[in-house]
Design a protein around this motif. Structure first.
Motif, mmCIF file in Angstrom:
data_model
loop_
_atom_site.group_PDB
_atom_site.id
_atom_site.type_symbol
_atom_site.label_atom_id
_atom_site.label_comp_id
_atom_site.label_asym_id
_atom_site.label_seq_id
_atom_site.Cartn_x
_atom_site.Cartn_y
_atom_site.Cartn_z
ATOM 1 N N GLY A 16 0.783 -1.227 0.000
ATOM 2 C CA GLY A 16 0.000 0.000 0.000
ATOM 3 C C GLY A 16 0.814 1.275 0.000
ATOM 4 N N LEU A 17 0.704 2.042 1.088
ATOM 5 C CA LEU A 17 1.282 3.378 1.146
ATOM 6 C C LEU A 17 2.690 3.411 1.724
ATOM 7 C CD1 LEU A 17 -1.884 5.240 2.507
ATOM 8 C CD2 LEU A 17 -1.035 5.220 0.161
ATOM 9 N N THR A 18 3.332 2.252 1.856
ATOM 10 C CA THR A 18 4.635 2.206 2.519
ATOM 11 C C THR A 18 5.638 3.152 1.906
ATOM 12 O OG1 THR A 18 4.334 -0.061 3.271
ATOM 13 C CG2 THR A 18 6.589 0.714 3.094
ATOM 14 N N ASN A 19 5.781 3.160 0.580
ATOM 15 C CA ASN A 19 6.796 3.988 -0.066
ATOM 16 C C ASN A 19 6.561 5.472 0.183
ATOM 17 O OD1 ASN A 19 8.107 1.742 -1.083
ATOM 18 N ND2 ASN A 19 7.007 1.775 -3.022
ATOM 19 N N ALA A 20 5.307 5.897 0.164
ATOM 20 C CA ALA A 20 4.996 7.305 0.418
ATOM 21 C C ALA A 20 5.384 7.694 1.844
ATOM 22 C CB ALA A 20 3.515 7.569 0.174
ATOM 23 N N PHE A 21 5.092 6.816 2.791
ATOM 24 C CA PHE A 21 5.463 7.096 4.175
ATOM 25 C C PHE A 21 6.980 7.076 4.354
ATOM 26 C CE2 PHE A 21 1.021 6.131 5.385
ATOM 27 C CZ PHE A 21 0.790 7.238 6.201
ATOM 28 N N ASP A 22 7.672 6.212 3.623
ATOM 29 C CA ASP A 22 9.139 6.195 3.691
ATOM 30 C C ASP A 22 9.715 7.537 3.266
ATOM 31 O OD1 ASP A 22 9.243 3.632 4.646
ATOM 32 O OD2 ASP A 22 9.671 2.712 2.696
ATOM 33 N N ASP A 23 9.164 8.113 2.194
ATOM 34 C CA ASP A 23 9.631 9.419 1.730
ATOM 35 C C ASP A 23 9.348 10.495 2.781
ATOM 36 O OD1 ASP A 23 10.493 8.329 -0.651
ATOM 37 O OD2 ASP A 23 8.650 8.834 -1.749
ATOM 38 N N LEU A 24 8.177 10.413 3.421
ATOM 39 C CA LEU A 24 7.826 11.387 4.459
ATOM 40 C C LEU A 24 8.775 11.278 5.646
ATOM 41 C CD1 LEU A 24 5.876 13.543 5.533
ATOM 42 C CD2 LEU A 24 4.424 11.685 6.391
ATOM 43 N N LEU A 25 9.099 10.058 6.053
ATOM 44 C CA LEU A 25 10.010 9.853 7.183
ATOM 45 C C LEU A 25 11.412 10.366 6.866
ATOM 46 C CD1 LEU A 25 8.840 6.289 8.280
ATOM 47 C CD2 LEU A 25 8.542 8.423 9.556
ATOM 48 N N LYS A 26 11.852 10.206 5.620
ATOM 49 C CA LYS A 26 13.158 10.746 5.219
ATOM 50 C C LYS A 26 13.161 12.265 5.320
ATOM 51 C CE LYS A 26 14.366 6.959 2.057
ATOM 52 N NZ LYS A 26 14.536 6.561 0.624
ATOM 53 N N SER A 27 12.035 12.894 4.960
ATOM 54 C CA SER A 27 11.939 14.357 5.041
ATOM 55 C C SER A 27 12.048 14.822 6.490
ATOM 56 C CB SER A 27 10.610 14.835 4.445
ATOM 57 O OG SER A 27 10.527 14.523 3.077
ATOM 58 N N PHE A 28 11.362 14.121 7.398
ATOM 59 C CA PHE A 28 11.458 14.474 8.819
ATOM 60 C C PHE A 28 12.896 14.333 9.309
ATOM 61 C CE2 PHE A 28 6.775 13.367 9.203
ATOM 62 C CZ PHE A 28 6.385 14.681 9.409
ATOM 63 N N ALA A 29 13.557 13.238 8.927
ATOM 64 C CA ALA A 29 14.937 13.004 9.358
ATOM 65 C C ALA A 29 15.862 14.109 8.855
ATOM 66 C CB ALA A 29 15.422 11.642 8.875
ATOM 67 N N THR A 30 15.668 14.540 7.608
ATOM 68 C CA THR A 30 16.476 15.613 7.036
ATOM 69 C C THR A 30 16.239 16.931 7.764
ATOM 70 O OG1 THR A 30 16.446 14.565 4.843
ATOM 71 C CG2 THR A 30 16.971 16.913 4.924
ATOM 72 N N ASN A 31 14.966 17.227 8.051
ATOM 73 C CA ASN A 31 14.627 18.466 8.760
ATOM 74 C C ASN A 31 15.242 18.491 10.159
ATOM 75 O OD1 ASN A 31 13.119 19.189 6.540
ATOM 76 N ND2 ASN A 31 11.145 18.616 7.443
ATOM 77 N N ILE A 32 15.145 17.362 10.857
ATOM 78 C CA ILE A 32 15.674 17.285 12.225
ATOM 79 C C ILE A 32 17.185 17.486 12.223
ATOM 80 C CG2 ILE A 32 16.036 15.722 14.188
ATOM 81 C CD1 ILE A 32 13.263 14.486 13.434
ATOM 82 N N LYS A 33 17.862 16.846 11.281
ATOM 83 C CA LYS A 33 19.315 16.977 11.195
ATOM 84 C C LYS A 33 19.711 18.431 10.921
ATOM 85 C CE LYS A 33 23.399 15.055 8.896
ATOM 86 N NZ LYS A 33 23.905 14.062 7.888
ATOM 87 N N ALA A 34 18.999 19.100 10.009
ATOM 88 C CA ALA A 34 19.301 20.495 9.683
ATOM 89 C C ALA A 34 19.071 21.405 10.889
ATOM 90 C CB ALA A 34 18.434 20.951 8.507
ATOM 91 N N LEU A 35 18.016 21.163 11.639
ATOM 92 C CA LEU A 35 17.725 21.961 12.827
ATOM 93 C C LEU A 35 18.785 21.756 13.900
ATOM 94 C CD1 LEU A 35 13.864 21.402 13.000
ATOM 95 C CD2 LEU A 35 15.012 23.609 12.647
ATOM 96 N N GLU A 36 19.223 20.497 14.072
ATOM 97 C CA GLU A 36 20.248 20.208 15.072
ATOM 98 C C GLU A 36 21.566 20.886 14.715
ATOM 99 O OE1 GLU A 36 18.652 15.839 16.641
ATOM 100 O OE2 GLU A 36 20.158 15.960 15.044
ATOM 101 N N VAL A 37 21.898 20.899 13.426
ATOM 102 C CA VAL A 37 23.124 21.574 12.983
ATOM 103 C C VAL A 37 23.033 23.081 13.227
ATOM 104 C CG1 VAL A 37 24.509 22.182 10.954
ATOM 105 C CG2 VAL A 37 23.754 19.819 11.291
ATOM 106 N N SER A 38 21.898 23.667 12.905
ATOM 107 C CA SER A 38 21.724 25.111 13.087
ATOM 108 C C SER A 38 21.783 25.503 14.555
ATOM 109 C CB SER A 38 20.391 25.565 12.484
ATOM 110 O OG SER A 38 19.296 25.088 13.255
ATOM 111 N N ASN A 39 21.412 24.583 15.435
ATOM 112 C CA ASN A 39 21.390 24.874 16.867
ATOM 113 C C ASN A 39 22.776 24.810 17.489
ATOM 114 O OD1 ASN A 39 19.502 25.777 18.691
ATOM 115 N ND2 ASN A 39 19.238 23.796 19.678
#
Length: 262
Positions: free
Chosen positions: A185-208
């Motif tokens: 079903g929707l696994t691939n779409a959720f995988d892409d969403l989870l990658k986006s969250f991981a990228t955002n979190i990493k960028a925020l941690e670096v900026s901090n």
């Protein structure tokens, strides 16, 4: 026959509830007792944000407690004896030698090759947010191997919360697989969403890392990191619950190997 399976197996199935600091359940799964151990999926065992874990076995009615105990999440993690990640055989085996659970009966593991395509099976587990144990009927509809991992495809509804429960051969009430949920079903779409969250979190941690700015005593970047982590956790749960359709279980090769060497 399913009534016989229920009578023989229900008291060995464990509800695993992960609680936050306020005692609210944030994740859940299923496990089952074998000897003095608790068997479940590895992805059930991992629950970021959990403070405590409630383990519960139920009576014949499927909801009143036969035995239960709340332990810290740290203690739950420390009970791990062996396991493999979700992208492999996805299992975790933990110590369950508490006095509260000594009289809980053990299920018997069988060689997964003893179940044939077309044979009837049962899935027992705690699905969604329900506190009651359920049993579902089905058949073994197919089997295949991917990346050296052996899968059992079952014609039965498997939902979030069923993960880690036993797949039972109703001819002898023995465990022939451990229930999981894999790419549908929707696994691939959720995988892409989870990658986006991981990228955002990493960028925020670096900026901090360069220093923070506080507004009324609050660091807005820290708030954003917490928010992204919360949404990531929610997306992970939605990923599992959205994939209603084909049910999967893993064969028991790795799990049986552990118990055969005890």
């Amino acid at each position: 026959m399913y009534r016989d399976t229920w009578n023989n197996c229900h008291s060995s199935i464990c509800s695993i509830s992960f609680l936050n600091q306020q005692g609210i359940r944030i994740a859940s799964g299923t496990g089952f007792k074998v000897s003095s151990y608790l068997v479940t999926n590895n992805h059930v065992f991992n629950a970021p944000g959990a403070i405590n874990v409630e383990l519960k076995f139920v009576n014949e009615d499927g909801h009143t407690a036969l035995a239960s105990k709340v332990i810290s999440y740290l203690e739950f993690q420390n009970r791990l004896q062996i396991g493999m990640p979700e992208n492999s055989w996805d299992y975790a085996i933990l110590n369950l030698n508490d006095n509260e659970f000594r009289t809980i009966p053990s299920l018997t593991l069988a060689d997964s090759n003893t179940i044939r395509i077309g044979q009837r099976v049962a899935v027992l587990g705690y699905q969604f947010d329900q506190n009651n144990l359920s049993i579902k009927q089905g058949i073994l509809s197919s089997r295949h191997t991917r990346a050296e991992v052996k899968y059992l495809q079952i014609d039965a509804s498997v939902n979030q919360g069923n993960s880690g429960g036993p797949l039972i051969n109703i001819d002898n009430n023995r465990v022939v697989g451990i229930v999981t949920r894999k790419h549908t079903g929707l696994t691939n779409a959720f995988d892409d969403l989870l990658k986006s969250f991981a990228t955002n979190i990493k960028a925020l941690e670096v900026s901090n890392q360069g220093g923070s700015v506080r507004i009324s005593g609050i660091d807005p970047v820290e708030v954003l990191i917490i928010s992204q982590n919360q949404m990531k956790s929610t997306a992970e749960e939605l990923r599992r619950s959205a994939n209603v359709g084909i049910g999967y279980a893993f064969e028991l090769d790795e799990i049986k190997s552990f118990f055969d060497n005890q």
